[in-house]
Scaffold this active site. Structure first.
Site, PDB file in Angstrom:
ATOM      1  N   HIS A   6       0.905  -1.200  -0.055  1.00 37.37           N
ATOM      2  CA  HIS A   6       0.157   0.283   0.061  1.00 37.37           C
ATOM      3  C   HIS A   6       0.903   1.158   0.011  1.00 37.37           C
ATOM      4  O   HIS A   6       1.051   1.958   0.951  1.00 37.37           O
ATOM      5  CB  HIS A   6      -0.915   0.005   1.079  1.00 37.37           C
ATOM      6  CG  HIS A   6      -2.106  -0.925   1.074  1.00 37.37           C
ATOM      7  ND1 HIS A   6      -2.775  -1.538   2.167  1.00 37.37           N
ATOM      8  CD2 HIS A   6      -2.728  -1.468  -0.118  1.00 37.37           C
ATOM      9  CE1 HIS A   6      -3.721  -2.239   1.577  1.00 37.37           C
ATOM     10  NE2 HIS A   6      -3.682  -2.226   0.403  1.00 37.37           N
ATOM     11  N   CYS A  24       2.705 -12.223   2.778  1.00 39.01           N
ATOM     12  CA  CYS A  24       3.667 -12.005   3.903  1.00 39.01           C
ATOM     13  C   CYS A  24       3.705 -13.248   4.556  1.00 39.01           C
ATOM     14  O   CYS A  24       2.437 -13.449   4.902  1.00 39.01           O
ATOM     15  CB  CYS A  24       3.513 -10.710   4.764  1.00 39.01           C
ATOM     16  SG  CYS A  24       4.689 -10.845   6.156  1.00 39.01           S
ATOM     17  N   GLU A  56      -6.142  -7.259   3.926  1.00 40.05           N
ATOM     18  CA  GLU A  56      -5.711  -8.296   4.630  1.00 40.05           C
ATOM     19  C   GLU A  56      -6.780  -8.910   5.520  1.00 40.05           C
ATOM     20  O   GLU A  56      -7.117 -10.193   5.529  1.00 40.05           O
ATOM     21  CB  GLU A  56      -4.580  -7.816   5.462  1.00 40.05           C
ATOM     22  CG  GLU A  56      -4.181  -9.067   6.464  1.00 40.05           C
ATOM     23  CD  GLU A  56      -3.033  -8.570   7.595  1.00 40.05           C
ATOM     24  OE1 GLU A  56      -2.281  -7.396   7.522  1.00 40.05           O
ATOM     25  OE2 GLU A  56      -3.233  -9.144   8.734  1.00 40.05           O
ATOM     26  N   SER A  90      -2.752   0.806   6.149  1.00 41.94           N
ATOM     27  CA  SER A  90      -2.957   0.836   7.599  1.00 41.94           C
ATOM     28  C   SER A  90      -1.951   1.057   8.535  1.00 41.94           C
ATOM     29  O   SER A  90      -2.192   1.841   9.431  1.00 41.94           O
ATOM     30  CB  SER A  90      -3.432  -0.618   7.956  1.00 41.94           C
ATOM     31  OG  SER A  90      -3.960  -0.925   9.135  1.00 41.94           O
TER      32      SER A  90
HETATM   33 FE1  SF4 Z   1       4.386  -8.614   6.821  1.00 41.34          FE
HETATM   34 FE2  SF4 Z   1       2.747  -6.498   6.950  1.00 41.34          FE
HETATM   35 FE3  SF4 Z   1       4.050  -7.016   9.151  1.00 41.34          FE
HETATM   36 FE4  SF4 Z   1       5.362  -6.056   7.123  1.00 41.34          FE
HETATM   37  S1  SF4 Z   1       3.807  -5.067   8.048  1.00 41.34           S
HETATM   38  S2  SF4 Z   1       6.179  -7.718   8.354  1.00 41.34           S
HETATM   39  S3  SF4 Z   1       4.325  -7.255   5.190  1.00 41.34           S
HETATM   40  S4  SF4 Z   1       2.840  -8.552   8.244  1.00 41.34           S
END
Ligand code: SF4
Length: 309
Positions: A43, A98, A128, A222
């Site tokens: 994002h 992720c 998400e 977010s």
């Molecule tokens: Fe994973 Fe989102 Fe945390 Fe980054 S912010 S480590 S992409 S869960």
């Protein structure tokens, strides 16, 4: 005018974002355009615009993707229904979700299998949350606040709690307290990730010493929005901006110490012009404020082995 700049550390890219960007970068290097991505890969407007210029097409529906095309799933994850739809359309998928989001999916799936009713703490409509909800939609309720928890009907089955990874640590503690007081037997997984936790601690630390805090990050990020809120909660004026072009110089009036940070989807080079501009305005001291060392690195997803992408 400002004389000191406090730089939050850690700030900017997390391991999950680095992995997702590397995936799309590698696919665009190896394959002819267009390459499709389901939802914005991360994002951040600058990152997404850069990929668009290289031939990436971001879609919110797989119907927009011709059968057999290459598609990359974003860092935020997708629901099982999207995975099935991609199979039906014979899309060639590389999943850049992720691993910390995948962990929440697996927890949710198992809890549903084990007969729990699931409370998903998160923001309705966020990519998400939509993906996680899709693991067990008939058994999952989204709660975004303590009021949401109080408005829930009685649960007839044991309760299992998962969370979005990028929530406010403090606000989520309040929601989880409300859940525990309503359902004392609830099993709670707090899934706020290490990167979110560290960036919130860092921005709080600099905000307490600053007259103004700037948070670089997009409105649909977010974790960036949460950083601005955490900074503002200390009483220090705090603004979220996409880049230097959104700074109003009047914000610097009467300010001696500026705090600067960036969300987990923000490349550090977006901060460089802001730092240079502050030096031109009189900042002579740039102080990194380190609250945690991050060493997390995620392996590339399958399908991205050399020569196979
Ligand atoms: Fe994973 Fe989102 Fe945390 Fe980054 S912010 S480590 S992409 S869960």
């Amino acid at each position: 005018m400002p004389h000191t700049l406090l730089l939050a550390e850690p700030r900017g890219f997390c391991a999950g974002v680095v992995r997702a960007i590397d995936v799309l970068d590698a696919v665009l290097d190896r394959e002819p355009a267009p390459v499709y991505a389901f939802h914005e890969i991360v994002h951040n407007r600058h990152v997404v615009d850069g990929f668009r210029q290289r031939g990436a097409i971001f879609v919110d529906s797989l119907e927009e993707v011709p059968e057999g095309s290459r598609i990359v799933f974003s860092a935020h994850g997708v629901s099982p229904a999207v995975v099935e739809e991609a199979e039906r359309r014979q899309l060639r998928v590389i999943d850049a979700t992720c691993p910390l989001v995948t962990k929440v999916h697996l927890e949710t799936r198992k809890a549903a299998r084990d007969g729990f009713e699931i409370l998903l703490v998160g923001h309705r409509g966020h990519d998400e949350v939509v993906g996680t909800l899709g693991e067990a939609p008939e058994r999952t309720s989204i709660v975004d606040s303590a009021e949401d928890v109080r408005a829930l009907s009685e649960r007839t089955k044991p309760v299992f709690v998962v969370t979005q990874t990028t929530l406010s640590v403090d606000d989520t503690a309040g929601v989880i307290d409300a859940i525990r007081s309503r359902y004392p037997e609830a099993q709670v997984r707090n899934d706020i990730c290490y990167a979110t936790t560290n960036r919130q601690l860092a921005v709080r630390t600099i905000a307490e010493r600053s007259d103004l805090v700037l948070v670089v990050g997009s409105i649909n990020s977010s974790n960036s929005v949460r950083l601005q809120q955490v900074a503002a909660s200390t009483g220090t004026p705090a603004y979220r901006i996409d880049g230097i072009e959104e700074i109003d110089p009047a914000w610097y009036d009467g300010v001696e110490v500026v705090g600067l940070t960036a969300g987990a989807s923000v490349p550090d080079e977006l901060l460089d012009p802001i730092i240079e501009d502050l030096k031109r305005r009189g900042v002579t001291r740039v102080e990194p404020v380190v609250v945690a060392e991050e060493t997390v690195v995620f392996q590339p997803p399958s399908g991205l082995d050399p020569g196979r992408a």
